[in-house]
Design an enzyme around this catalytic site. Structure first.
Site, mmCIF file in Angstrom:
data_model
loop_
_atom_site.group_PDB
_atom_site.id
_atom_site.type_symbol
_atom_site.label_atom_id
_atom_site.label_comp_id
_atom_site.label_asym_id
_atom_site.label_seq_id
_atom_site.Cartn_x
_atom_site.Cartn_y
_atom_site.Cartn_z
ATOM 1 N N CYS A 2 0.822 -1.210 0.000
ATOM 2 C CA CYS A 2 0.000 0.000 0.000
ATOM 3 C C CYS A 2 0.855 1.259 0.000
ATOM 4 O O CYS A 2 1.995 1.242 0.445
ATOM 5 C CB CYS A 2 -0.861 0.025 1.254
ATOM 6 S SG CYS A 2 -1.747 -1.499 1.527
ATOM 7 N N ARG A 27 2.664 0.975 -5.843
ATOM 8 C CA ARG A 27 2.847 0.170 -4.631
ATOM 9 C C ARG A 27 1.649 -0.738 -4.363
ATOM 10 O O ARG A 27 1.745 -1.706 -3.632
ATOM 11 C CB ARG A 27 3.043 1.088 -3.422
ATOM 12 C CG ARG A 27 4.266 1.955 -3.516
ATOM 13 C CD ARG A 27 4.354 2.837 -2.289
ATOM 14 N NE ARG A 27 4.611 2.063 -1.097
ATOM 15 C CZ ARG A 27 5.800 1.782 -0.615
ATOM 16 N NH1 ARG A 27 6.863 2.224 -1.220
ATOM 17 N NH2 ARG A 27 5.940 1.068 0.478
ATOM 18 N N TRP A 75 -3.259 -2.420 -1.520
ATOM 19 C CA TRP A 75 -3.029 -3.770 -2.041
ATOM 20 C C TRP A 75 -3.506 -4.697 -0.933
ATOM 21 O O TRP A 75 -2.898 -4.770 0.130
ATOM 22 C CB TRP A 75 -1.536 -3.950 -2.323
ATOM 23 C CG TRP A 75 -1.180 -5.246 -2.982
ATOM 24 C CD1 TRP A 75 -1.337 -5.568 -4.298
ATOM 25 C CD2 TRP A 75 -0.561 -6.381 -2.374
ATOM 26 N NE1 TRP A 75 -0.864 -6.824 -4.534
ATOM 27 C CE2 TRP A 75 -0.379 -7.352 -3.375
ATOM 28 C CE3 TRP A 75 -0.151 -6.688 -1.074
ATOM 29 C CZ2 TRP A 75 0.192 -8.594 -3.129
ATOM 30 C CZ3 TRP A 75 0.418 -7.920 -0.819
ATOM 31 C CH2 TRP A 75 0.591 -8.853 -1.847
ATOM 32 N N ASN A 101 -0.500 0.903 6.143
ATOM 33 C CA ASN A 101 0.208 -0.078 5.323
ATOM 34 C C ASN A 101 0.834 -1.086 6.277
ATOM 35 O O ASN A 101 1.615 -0.706 7.145
ATOM 36 C CB ASN A 101 1.296 0.636 4.497
ATOM 37 C CG ASN A 101 2.167 -0.336 3.728
ATOM 38 O OD1 ASN A 101 1.784 -1.486 3.502
ATOM 39 N ND2 ASN A 101 3.349 0.121 3.347
ATOM 40 N N GLY A 102 0.479 -2.357 6.143
ATOM 41 C CA GLY A 102 1.043 -3.360 7.047
ATOM 42 C C GLY A 102 -0.049 -4.320 7.506
ATOM 43 O O GLY A 102 -1.131 -4.363 6.925
ATOM 44 N N GLU A 485 14.389 -15.551 -14.894
ATOM 45 C CA GLU A 485 13.924 -14.165 -14.885
ATOM 46 C C GLU A 485 13.052 -13.881 -16.112
ATOM 47 O O GLU A 485 12.031 -13.186 -16.006
ATOM 48 C CB GLU A 485 15.138 -13.222 -14.802
ATOM 49 C CG GLU A 485 14.835 -11.733 -14.875
ATOM 50 C CD GLU A 485 13.943 -11.196 -13.759
ATOM 51 O OE1 GLU A 485 13.660 -11.915 -12.786
ATOM 52 O OE2 GLU A 485 13.495 -10.044 -13.889
ATOM 53 N N LYS A 489 9.205 -12.591 -15.873
ATOM 54 C CA LYS A 489 8.717 -11.363 -16.523
ATOM 55 C C LYS A 489 7.455 -11.659 -17.312
ATOM 56 O O LYS A 489 6.490 -10.921 -17.254
ATOM 57 C CB LYS A 489 9.749 -10.771 -17.488
ATOM 58 C CG LYS A 489 10.958 -10.078 -16.927
ATOM 59 C CD LYS A 489 10.686 -8.796 -16.203
ATOM 60 C CE LYS A 489 10.292 -9.036 -14.778
ATOM 61 N NZ LYS A 489 11.160 -8.924 -13.716
ATOM 62 N N GLU A 492 4.427 -12.486 -14.975
ATOM 63 C CA GLU A 492 4.003 -11.317 -14.185
ATOM 64 C C GLU A 492 3.081 -10.402 -14.977
ATOM 65 O O GLU A 492 2.085 -9.932 -14.455
ATOM 66 C CB GLU A 492 5.224 -10.480 -13.785
ATOM 67 C CG GLU A 492 5.942 -10.921 -12.545
ATOM 68 C CD GLU A 492 7.123 -10.015 -12.227
ATOM 69 O OE1 GLU A 492 7.235 -9.615 -11.074
ATOM 70 O OE2 GLU A 492 7.939 -9.695 -13.129
ATOM 71 N N HIS A 508 14.157 -33.990 -17.898
ATOM 72 C CA HIS A 508 13.659 -34.709 -16.720
ATOM 73 C C HIS A 508 12.265 -34.230 -16.315
ATOM 74 O O HIS A 508 11.970 -34.104 -15.129
ATOM 75 C CB HIS A 508 14.647 -34.548 -15.568
ATOM 76 C CG HIS A 508 16.023 -35.010 -15.929
ATOM 77 N ND1 HIS A 508 16.338 -36.332 -16.088
ATOM 78 C CD2 HIS A 508 17.144 -34.311 -16.237
ATOM 79 C CE1 HIS A 508 17.606 -36.437 -16.441
ATOM 80 N NE2 HIS A 508 18.113 -35.225 -16.543
ATOM 81 N N LYS A 607 4.640 -3.596 -6.137
ATOM 82 C CA LYS A 607 6.049 -3.309 -6.399
ATOM 83 C C LYS A 607 6.928 -3.743 -5.235
ATOM 84 O O LYS A 607 8.030 -4.231 -5.414
ATOM 85 C CB LYS A 607 6.208 -1.805 -6.664
ATOM 86 C CG LYS A 607 7.621 -1.372 -7.002
ATOM 87 C CD LYS A 607 8.014 -1.833 -8.382
ATOM 88 C CE LYS A 607 9.467 -1.556 -8.702
ATOM 89 N NZ LYS A 607 9.955 -2.473 -9.745
HETATM 90 C C1 G6P Z 1 7.806 -7.954 -5.518
HETATM 91 C C2 G6P Z 1 7.952 -7.358 -6.902
HETATM 92 C C3 G6P Z 1 9.111 -8.018 -7.641
HETATM 93 C C4 G6P Z 1 10.390 -7.898 -6.824
HETATM 94 C C5 G6P Z 1 10.212 -8.477 -5.422
HETATM 95 C C6 G6P Z 1 11.388 -8.145 -4.525
HETATM 96 O O1 G6P Z 1 7.344 -9.257 -5.625
HETATM 97 O O2 G6P Z 1 6.748 -7.516 -7.638
HETATM 98 O O3 G6P Z 1 9.299 -7.368 -8.892
HETATM 99 O O4 G6P Z 1 11.426 -8.560 -7.481
HETATM 100 O O5 G6P Z 1 9.051 -7.929 -4.798
HETATM 101 O O6 G6P Z 1 11.410 -6.760 -4.328
HETATM 102 P P1 G6P Z 1 12.674 -5.959 -3.853
HETATM 103 O O7 G6P Z 1 12.201 -4.530 -3.729
HETATM 104 O O8 G6P Z 1 13.082 -6.530 -2.525
HETATM 105 O O9 G6P Z 1 13.739 -6.128 -4.877
#
Ligand code: G6P
Length: 612
Positions: A2, A27, A75, A101-102, A485, A489, A492, A508, A607
């Site tokens: 949030c 966020r 969120w 937030n929390g 990665e 991507k 996501e 496997h 984020k």
């Molecule tokens: C969330 C984001 C990811 C990110 C991860 C770690 O899941 O959606 O994109 O890699 O957190 O975030 P950080 O800020 O610790 O790199």
């Protein structure tokens, strides 16, 4: 997670709150709301499920005028993302308004106590419990600050909160435990926010609140104290980036802008840190732990999501170039599996935001066990950056797109710099090798630009595969984490199921999935694993899979094995993952765009995840 914003000053707060919410929306973005105290000392509010822009269309700005207000973009953690559960929340008499937030972990037992004291609730949230708890103590003390203080001592969990009380309308009280919060100090006004993005347009002077602290903010003054009522003096700090860095600058999405920024962001990561004539790397932020780092028996790297993938590449780098045993751990698993950590170990925490709850907890656990902690962080002044023993900022600039791109490549560059620093100290790389690698650093931005300039080629492939149900990403060695990665991507932002695998492991299990509808992305640079990767490609081809290959520009042979080839300039193994990641970022971006997905704010994601 949030986003929180607040304003107290002489201007009408609404436009400042809304502008702040738009900047914080990355966020969390399932609902939003604001509460404002008007001249008659009433709290007016509006909150709704949906994006900030949609919400704005529904309220009457005149009904929300006033010079003191708070806002929130959510969120969901407790309760569905709907109008009722959106913040702000209120006590039952609507005297107190709060944004949070929390997670309040003991909210159920607090709720029961309040219910037996006659309080009733209209939402499913933990935050509403906190609003009522503050009101409960306010009724007993008739002192807003004291009521917040007592309420917070009853609370277990994490919070960044901003609170209004219509009985004391000339102040906002904020408090922090585990979720970031800062004050932006303007002339006769203060802007509160969970990050600098909402403040930067108004002032560059900020104060970061620490865990266990609260602040009482009035129009022309503020006071920071611990929750247990001790005075705190905190230096004002300057935000170093400006507004243009967090705007789209003509790009359709932040993600596209951030992918295209990488030749600059990578330079910002290494600028001033490497001597191109000698190949010697100096990272000022690590000087106080250099002995520990050079003599480490083992390096453990931890992080979440993309940062964890960067850590996996780091493991290959450290073992290959420095011959130091390295391990990578999910931060979320680290402290729950009773890890064996010694005082001679170094634990590297990688985090773009510097606020991820699991990564912070891993840091604390590593510190408790006596290891030296090093942060690789993007957001300056964030919690991990402040609390590690030493650290290096990646300096990638603000990353707004939820799917991490430029932060990833800059994390890889930071890990490469640490690797070179250790290799130089240990003598595992000769002077000649160091100079050769340094000269590769110098040309890297140009090579990245070359890939970026060809981005229109990806649109065609994206069109071809936008309706695929599954994707497989395969790579070996340094490029295995790049495959992970690439798959992350894609899933996501396009919601297509994708998996990354070490190319040989494909035999496997995943090979059972291959048919003529299955696109398989191979990362196949001309390195020591090239011939093996070609065999793996043939295995897929024999089963009619569609082959997309990331290959070097001079590799003509690869076209015989591939349906599509995305070409990148060759580099040394240390930097190949940086170059090979870019086509995968574009591929996922253009597929998601072709599917009309919300690229910058994919569903269900945030984020920065500041709850466990
Ligand atoms: C969330 C984001 C990811 C990110 C991860 C770690 O899941 O959606 O994109 O890699 O957190 O975030 P950080 O800020 O610790 O790199």
């Amino acid at each position: 997670m949030c986003g929180i914003v607040g304003y107290i000053g002489r201007r009408n707060s609404l436009s400042i709150l809304m502008e702040g919410l738009k900047r914080l929306e990355y966020r969390g973005y399932d609902s939003a709301g604001v509460a404002v105290i008007n001249d008659s000392k009433d709290i007016n509010f509006f909150k709704k499920a949906g994006k900030v822009k949609e919400i704005e269309e529904h309220f009457d700005p005149d009904a929300l005028s006033g010079t003191t207000g708070i806002g929130h973009t959510r969120w969901a953690t407790h309760g569905a993302p709907n109008d009722t559960n959106a913040h702000p929340h209120f006590d039952m008499g609507k005297n107190i308004a709060i944004v949070h937030n929390g997670i309040i972990e003991n909210y159920k037992s607090l709720k029961r106590k309040l219910e037996s004291a006659g309080f009733s609730f209209s939402t499913e949230t933990d935050t509403e419990v906190l609003a009522n708890l503050i009101e409960f103590h306010f009724r007993n003390t008739n002192d807003f600050e004291k009521a917040v203080r007592i309420a917070l001592t009853d609370v277990e969990g994490t919070y960044g909160i901003a609170i209004l009380n219509k009985k004391e309308p000339d102040k906002i009280i904020i408090a922090r435990m585990g979720s970031p919060l800062m004050l932006g100090l303007g002339k006769d006004e203060t802007i509160i926010s969970s990050d600098a993005a909402a403040i930067i347009n108004h002032t560059k002077n900020v104060i970061y609140l620490e865990d266990g602290e609260m602040a009482v903010i009035k129009r022309d003054s503020f006071q920071i104290k611990t929750i247990s009522d001790e005075d705190i003096f905190r230096e004002v700090q300057k935000i170093e980036f400006d507004l243009t860095e967090i705007e789209k600058s003509g790009f359709e999405h932040f993600m596209l802008k951030e992918i295209c920024e990488q030749p600059d962001s990578i330079q910002n990561t290494y600028r001033g840190r490497i001597n191109f004539e000698t190949g010697v790397v100096k990272l000022g932020g690590l000087e106080n732990v250099s002995d520990k780092l050079f003599n480490a028996k083992r390096i453990i790297i931890t992080g979440c999501g993309t940062a964890w993938h960067a850590g996996l590449v780091g493991e290959y780098m450290l073992e290959h170039y420095c011959r130091i045993p390295a391990e990578v751990e999910y931060a979320s698993e680290f402290r729950y599996r009773n890890p064996i950590i010694n005082r001679d170990d170094v634990v590297i925490l990688i985090s773009q935001s510097g606020e991820t709850a699991d990564t912070r907890a891993a840091m604390k656990e590593a510190q408790r066990l006596g290891a030296t902690t090093i942060g690789i962080v993007n957001v300056v002044g964030s919690t991990i950056a402040r609390e590690v023993d030493a650290g290096t900022y990646i300096h990638a600039g603000p990353e707004i797109g939820v799917a991490s791109t430029k932060a990833f490549t800059s994390q890889l560059m930071s890990l490469a710099l640490i690797t070179l620093m250790i290799a130089n100290n240990k003598g595992t790389l000769s002077e000649k090798q160091l100079i050769e690698i340094a000269s590769e650093v110098k040309v890297l931005p140009e090579k990245m630009k070359h890939i970026i300039d060809k981005r229109n080629d990806y649109k065609f492939i994206a069109e071809e595969f936008k309706d695929a149900k599954n994707f497989l990403y395969l790579g070996r060695g340094f490029n295995f984490p790049v495959a992970l990665e690439g798959a992350l991507k894609l899933k996501e932002i396009s919601y297509i199921h994708a998996e990354g695998y070490p190319a040989a492991e494909m035999k496997h299990g995943p090979i059972a999935l291959i048919d003529e509808n299955m696109p398989v992305v191979f990362i196949a640079p001309k390195d020591s694993t090239y011939d093996k990767i070609i065999s793996n490609i043939e295995e897929i081809k024999a089963r009619k899979g569609k082959i997309i290959t990331i290959a070097n520009e001079d590799d003509m042979e690869i076209s015989n094995y591939s349906d599509y080839v995305l070409r990148v300039p060759a580099s040394v193994p240390l930097f190949a993952p940086i170059l090979n990641s870019i086509p995968l970022q574009f591929l996922s971006y253009y597929i998601a765009a072709a599917r009309n997905c919300n690229v910058d704010q994919p569903r269900n994601l945030a984020k920065s995840v500041t709850v466990e």
